[in-house]
Design an enzyme around this catalytic site. Sequence first.
Site, PDB file in Angstrom:
ATOM      1  N   CYS A 145       0.861  -1.183   0.000  1.00  0.00           N
ATOM      2  CA  CYS A 145       0.000   0.000   0.000  1.00  0.00           C
ATOM      3  C   CYS A 145       0.895   1.230   0.000  1.00  0.00           C
ATOM      4  O   CYS A 145       1.589   1.489   0.991  1.00  0.00           O
ATOM      5  CB  CYS A 145      -0.917  -0.004   1.219  1.00  0.00           C
ATOM      6  SG  CYS A 145      -1.940   1.475   1.358  1.00  0.00           S
TER       7      CYS A 145
ATOM      8  N   CYS B 250      -5.246   5.923  -3.498  1.00  0.00           N
ATOM      9  CA  CYS B 250      -4.567   4.621  -3.496  1.00  0.00           C
ATOM     10  C   CYS B 250      -3.181   4.854  -4.060  1.00  0.00           C
ATOM     11  O   CYS B 250      -3.032   5.220  -5.232  1.00  0.00           O
ATOM     12  CB  CYS B 250      -5.334   3.605  -4.339  1.00  0.00           C
ATOM     13  SG  CYS B 250      -4.469   2.013  -4.535  1.00  0.00           S
TER      14      CYS B 250
END
Length: 275
Positions: free
Chosen positions: A80, A211
């Site tokens: 991530c 994201c």
Amino acid sequence: MGGIEFLKGHGTQNDFVLLPDAAGRLDLTPARVAALCDRQRGLGADGVLRVVRSGVAGLESRGEWFMDYRNADGSIAEMCGNGVRVFARYLVEAGLAGVGGFVVGTRAGDRPVEVHPDRSVTVHMGPAAITGTSVTVVAGRPFSGVAVDVGNPHLVSVLDDDVAGLNLEHQPDFDHDFFPAGVNLEFINRLGEGALRMRVHERGVGETRACGTGTVAAVAAALHLAGTDTGSSAVDVPGGRVQVTVARGASTLTGPAQLVARGELDEDWWAAAGG
């Protein structure tokens, strides 16, 4: 209070609960992750970052610290980009690393980071590999896309109409044979030279405000469609702006990382949330 320490942070409003757990003693079940991330019965977040020593986690890494990242539904994820920035910012604020460069271990491999004096963070994200093409379907409308691997799977679709008009409330359909472990879905507009706008539906989470790996995938896909594999772009997401550079076999992501709260979880709540 004698409870379980937590912090809350975000990178361009992609938000996380951080759990300091150097010795790896927490029993972080999927049910506990889902409860923590629930915005009604928990703290609310897009994911959980457990801060654990790499050796304790059994990870072979050049970095002392491993980012054990879990999606909001409790599933384990490889990587991530926004989470790494928040994780790195925490390590500096906690005195576990210094401003400057160090390495964070992830399931997608080591990620060198640089925490700048203004506390923005650059993450060396590794290669962004084009792996083919596929199709996603949003509210009955098909969109072709470029598949990109950034340590986790992405499908990037370029739209002529404004991405703000998409309804991403529900999980878009995708080719489950092509993406057997699920996929992050990015929808982008080209805004001009070196500028993109993006929305994302994240695997195991739903639509999020940002994201990090998705912005890298978006830039890599846009460059690929333009006939090149190197370049830089600003990427505007609902939560803010990041800067992405893609080169052959490498990429970087630079953006803000903010810690907003800290406290202790009630031990009775933790026990009841265990599943």
